[in-house]
Design a protein around this motif. Sequence first.
Motif, PDB file in Angstrom:
ATOM      1  N   MET A 210      50.480  60.650 -95.104  1.00 27.45           N
ATOM      2  CA  MET A 210      51.195  62.464 -94.351  1.00 27.45           C
ATOM      3  C   MET A 210      49.868  62.841 -94.458  1.00 27.45           C
ATOM      4  SD  MET A 210      52.579  64.076 -98.252  1.00 27.45           S
ATOM      5  CE  MET A 210      54.420  62.654 -98.018  1.00 27.45           C
ATOM      6  N   ALA A 211      48.797  62.129 -94.791  1.00 32.20           N
ATOM      7  CA  ALA A 211      47.178  62.179 -95.380  1.00 32.20           C
ATOM      8  C   ALA A 211      46.505  61.490 -94.254  1.00 32.20           C
ATOM      9  CB  ALA A 211      46.780  62.812 -96.312  1.00 32.20           C
ATOM     10  N   ALA A 212      47.273  60.152 -93.681  1.00 34.00           N
ATOM     11  CA  ALA A 212      46.586  59.187 -93.701  1.00 34.00           C
ATOM     12  C   ALA A 212      46.306  59.474 -91.587  1.00 34.00           C
ATOM     13  CB  ALA A 212      47.981  57.946 -93.069  1.00 34.00           C
ATOM     14  N   THR A 213      45.047  58.964 -90.920  1.00 42.92           N
ATOM     15  CA  THR A 213      44.583  58.842 -89.931  1.00 42.92           C
ATOM     16  C   THR A 213      45.098  57.559 -89.538  1.00 42.92           C
ATOM     17  OG1 THR A 213      42.863  57.119 -90.519  1.00 42.92           O
ATOM     18  CG2 THR A 213      42.322  59.318 -90.419  1.00 42.92           C
ATOM     19  N   VAL A 214      44.964  57.566 -88.042  1.00 41.38           N
ATOM     20  CA  VAL A 214      45.994  56.727 -86.972  1.00 41.38           C
ATOM     21  C   VAL A 214      46.164  55.069 -87.318  1.00 41.38           C
ATOM     22  CG1 VAL A 214      45.791  55.720 -84.928  1.00 41.38           C
ATOM     23  CG2 VAL A 214      46.720  58.461 -85.394  1.00 41.38           C
ATOM     24  N   GLU A 215      43.738  55.211 -87.440  1.00 42.52           N
ATOM     25  CA  GLU A 215      43.388  54.044 -87.477  1.00 42.52           C
ATOM     26  C   GLU A 215      43.906  53.419 -88.844  1.00 42.52           C
ATOM     27  OE1 GLU A 215      39.359  53.049 -87.413  1.00 42.52           O
ATOM     28  OE2 GLU A 215      38.942  53.614 -89.189  1.00 42.52           O
ATOM     29  N   GLU A 216      44.022  54.534 -90.363  1.00 46.63           N
ATOM     30  CA  GLU A 216      44.533  53.536 -91.506  1.00 46.63           C
ATOM     31  C   GLU A 216      46.048  53.271 -90.833  1.00 46.63           C
ATOM     32  OE1 GLU A 216      41.940  56.804 -94.140  1.00 46.63           O
ATOM     33  OE2 GLU A 216      43.682  57.155 -93.597  1.00 46.63           O
ATOM     34  N   SER A 226      49.216  40.343 -90.349  1.00 45.01           N
ATOM     35  CA  SER A 226      48.103  39.173 -91.053  1.00 45.01           C
ATOM     36  C   SER A 226      49.172  38.316 -92.576  1.00 45.01           C
ATOM     37  CB  SER A 226      46.506  40.387 -91.411  1.00 45.01           C
ATOM     38  OG  SER A 226      46.602  40.836 -92.208  1.00 45.01           O
ATOM     39  N   SER A 227      49.644  39.492 -93.097  1.00 39.59           N
ATOM     40  CA  SER A 227      50.330  38.541 -94.163  1.00 39.59           C
ATOM     41  C   SER A 227      51.433  37.317 -93.368  1.00 39.59           C
ATOM     42  CB  SER A 227      51.149  39.352 -94.966  1.00 39.59           C
ATOM     43  OG  SER A 227      50.152  40.034 -95.822  1.00 39.59           O
ATOM     44  N   GLY A 228      52.279  37.925 -92.179  1.00 37.77           N
ATOM     45  CA  GLY A 228      51.951  36.507 -91.272  1.00 37.77           C
ATOM     46  C   GLY A 228      53.880  37.197 -90.574  1.00 37.77           C
ATOM     47  N   ASN A 229      53.866  38.691 -90.925  1.00 41.12           N
ATOM     48  CA  ASN A 229      55.546  39.584 -89.852  1.00 41.12           C
ATOM     49  C   ASN A 229      54.686  39.889 -88.907  1.00 41.12           C
ATOM     50  OD1 ASN A 229      57.147  41.065 -89.884  1.00 41.12           O
ATOM     51  ND2 ASN A 229      57.851  41.342 -91.920  1.00 41.12           N
ATOM     52  N   LYS A 230      54.843  39.753 -87.913  1.00 41.61           N
ATOM     53  CA  LYS A 230      54.622  40.051 -86.917  1.00 41.61           C
ATOM     54  C   LYS A 230      55.667  41.380 -86.531  1.00 41.61           C
ATOM     55  CE  LYS A 230      52.197  36.520 -85.434  1.00 41.61           C
ATOM     56  NZ  LYS A 230      52.212  35.957 -86.707  1.00 41.61           N
ATOM     57  N   ASN A 231      56.874  41.948 -87.036  1.00 41.47           N
ATOM     58  CA  ASN A 231      57.988  42.803 -86.827  1.00 41.47           C
ATOM     59  C   ASN A 231      58.153  43.748 -87.645  1.00 41.47           C
ATOM     60  OD1 ASN A 231      59.763  40.635 -85.502  1.00 41.47           O
ATOM     61  ND2 ASN A 231      59.970  39.280 -87.214  1.00 41.47           N
ATOM     62  N   VAL A 232      56.716  44.258 -86.640  1.00 37.76           N
ATOM     63  CA  VAL A 232      56.653  45.858 -87.326  1.00 37.76           C
ATOM     64  C   VAL A 232      56.814  46.713 -86.119  1.00 37.76           C
ATOM     65  CG1 VAL A 232      54.415  47.102 -88.280  1.00 37.76           C
ATOM     66  CG2 VAL A 232      54.464  44.574 -88.688  1.00 37.76           C
ATOM     67  N   ILE A 233      57.282  48.402 -86.814  1.00 39.29           N
ATOM     68  CA  ILE A 233      57.883  49.508 -85.933  1.00 39.29           C
ATOM     69  C   ILE A 233      56.880  50.377 -86.525  1.00 39.29           C
ATOM     70  CG2 ILE A 233      59.194  50.745 -84.934  1.00 39.29           C
ATOM     71  CD1 ILE A 233      61.252  48.299 -85.819  1.00 39.29           C
ATOM     72  N   LEU A 234      56.047  51.529 -86.115  1.00 40.49           N
ATOM     73  CA  LEU A 234      55.759  51.850 -86.681  1.00 40.49           C
ATOM     74  C   LEU A 234      56.098  53.573 -86.156  1.00 40.49           C
ATOM     75  CD1 LEU A 234      52.046  51.034 -85.138  1.00 40.49           C
ATOM     76  CD2 LEU A 234      52.644  50.438 -86.859  1.00 40.49           C
ATOM     77  N   CYS A 235      55.742  54.190 -87.172  1.00 39.63           N
ATOM     78  CA  CYS A 235      56.598  55.469 -87.316  1.00 39.63           C
ATOM     79  C   CYS A 235      55.387  56.656 -87.441  1.00 39.63           C
ATOM     80  CB  CYS A 235      57.932  55.702 -88.328  1.00 39.63           C
ATOM     81  SG  CYS A 235      58.821  56.932 -88.396  1.00 39.63           S
ATOM     82  N   GLU A 236      55.459  57.502 -86.167  1.00 36.70           N
ATOM     83  CA  GLU A 236      54.912  59.212 -87.001  1.00 36.70           C
ATOM     84  C   GLU A 236      55.121  60.347 -87.087  1.00 36.70           C
ATOM     85  OE1 GLU A 236      52.225  60.679 -86.811  1.00 36.70           O
ATOM     86  OE2 GLU A 236      53.113  62.461 -86.922  1.00 36.70           O
ATOM     87  N   ARG A 237      55.356  60.727 -88.865  1.00 34.06           N
ATOM     88  CA  ARG A 237      56.563  61.503 -89.123  1.00 34.06           C
ATOM     89  C   ARG A 237      56.041  62.407 -89.891  1.00 34.06           C
ATOM     90  NH1 ARG A 237      54.972  63.222 -93.499  1.00 34.06           N
ATOM     91  NH2 ARG A 237      56.673  62.988 -94.753  1.00 34.06           N
ATOM     92  N   GLY A 238      54.949  63.238 -89.053  1.00 32.74           N
ATOM     93  CA  GLY A 238      54.020  64.506 -88.888  1.00 32.74           C
ATOM     94  C   GLY A 238      53.299  63.845 -90.863  1.00 32.74           C
ATOM     95  N   ILE A 239      52.446  65.226 -90.368  1.00 33.80           N
ATOM     96  CA  ILE A 239      50.449  64.721 -91.004  1.00 33.80           C
ATOM     97  C   ILE A 239      51.240  66.556 -91.919  1.00 33.80           C
ATOM     98  CG2 ILE A 239      49.615  62.895 -90.268  1.00 33.80           C
ATOM     99  CD1 ILE A 239      47.951  65.001 -89.018  1.00 33.80           C
ATOM    100  N   ARG A 240      49.569  66.587 -93.031  1.00 31.52           N
ATOM    101  CA  ARG A 240      50.058  67.540 -93.617  1.00 31.52           C
ATOM    102  C   ARG A 240      48.300  68.201 -93.174  1.00 31.52           C
ATOM    103  NH1 ARG A 240      51.517  67.134-100.029  1.00 31.52           N
ATOM    104  NH2 ARG A 240      53.512  67.377 -99.573  1.00 31.52           N
TER     105      ARG A 240
END
Length: 343
Positions: A210-216, A226-240
């Motif tokens: 909730m207080a993270a930048t897009v870069e973070e 980088s730990s090996g799992n390439k199956n990542v879905i990102l989610c925008e859920r609103g910020i403070r």
Amino acid sequence: MLILMSLNTPRKDIDAVKNKIVSLNCTPHEIPGKSKLAIGITGPTDQLKKEDFIMLTSVEEVVRVTKKYKLVSRMMQSDDTIINFDGFKFGGESLQIIAGPCSVESKDQIFEIAGSLKESGIKFMRAGAFKPRSSPYAFQGLKEKGLEYLQEVKKEFGMVIVTELLNFVSLPAILETADIIQIGARNMQNYALLEEVGKHNKPILLKRGMAATVEELLLSAEYIFSSGNKNVILCERGIRTFETSTRNTLDLNAVPVIKKHSHLPIIVDPSHGIGIWDKVPAMSLAAVAAGADGLILEVHNRPDEALSDGFQSITPQALKELLEKIKQMAPIVNKKLVLNEDK
Ligand code: PEP
Ligand code: MN
């Protein structure tokens, strides 16, 4: 740094490049693309020079990746990552809907909601068994019992289950039940947990803090990748933000920005993003217009009786009406709403 080679490069030349990378204390990552084979390099890449590689046989180009995140960046992989569940895909032209209650509350509740969702063609069902609540006195989820109900729902309705992992302790149980592991906003920067889920292959739904930048957010995805799992879905859920008329400020800017800088699918959670049920449909359509690869929506059969997040939950009937609008809107942004015809 990124080494580009042609798709028909002999294996011995690829291996020579990879060995050179290892000899320089860095890690090679082979990334096959549609037109080129890329070998991404992570580690202390500041010390590398283009000349270390440009003379090697079959190397066509050496590119410095200027972003802090590497493997999840578009520079490393220009094609969209597509995460496929038996033909139901996240990424590319698909628009996927994940729907369900905030929490599993009882067997009756979860079965009734699953039945309505299935009628609407929903394939991906969300519901938390372990809930991160601001108050220690609030409903914390049914925990293991909740996971049991989710397994029964999966068997009965053929749903793909999305459920949240809160900590290391519950990882084995979550791995048994979840088809997609949700890492919530509060854990986006729990780097040890990100590395741990990175050791498995199960798709991860990574929600923006909730207080993270897009870069973070992208750097957190990089931990998993980088730990090996390439199956990542990102989610925008609103910020403070300073705004108090809504629960959060849904940062739809993040969608086209992430689409430009990363190949990972990005979905939007308008339920937590705005926090008020009657405004969820408007923000859902706005997210589709922004180019999101999907939505995750809180849906409850009796929102006023929900044990968590009832105020932001829409009813199955409201979902049905929203899906009709999304279906019409999706082609304008070159997307196709994929529903389960096998109802
Ligand atoms: C949720 O999806 O119910 C949830 C707790 O989300 P977030 O981590 O985005 O707050
Ligand atoms: Mn919730």
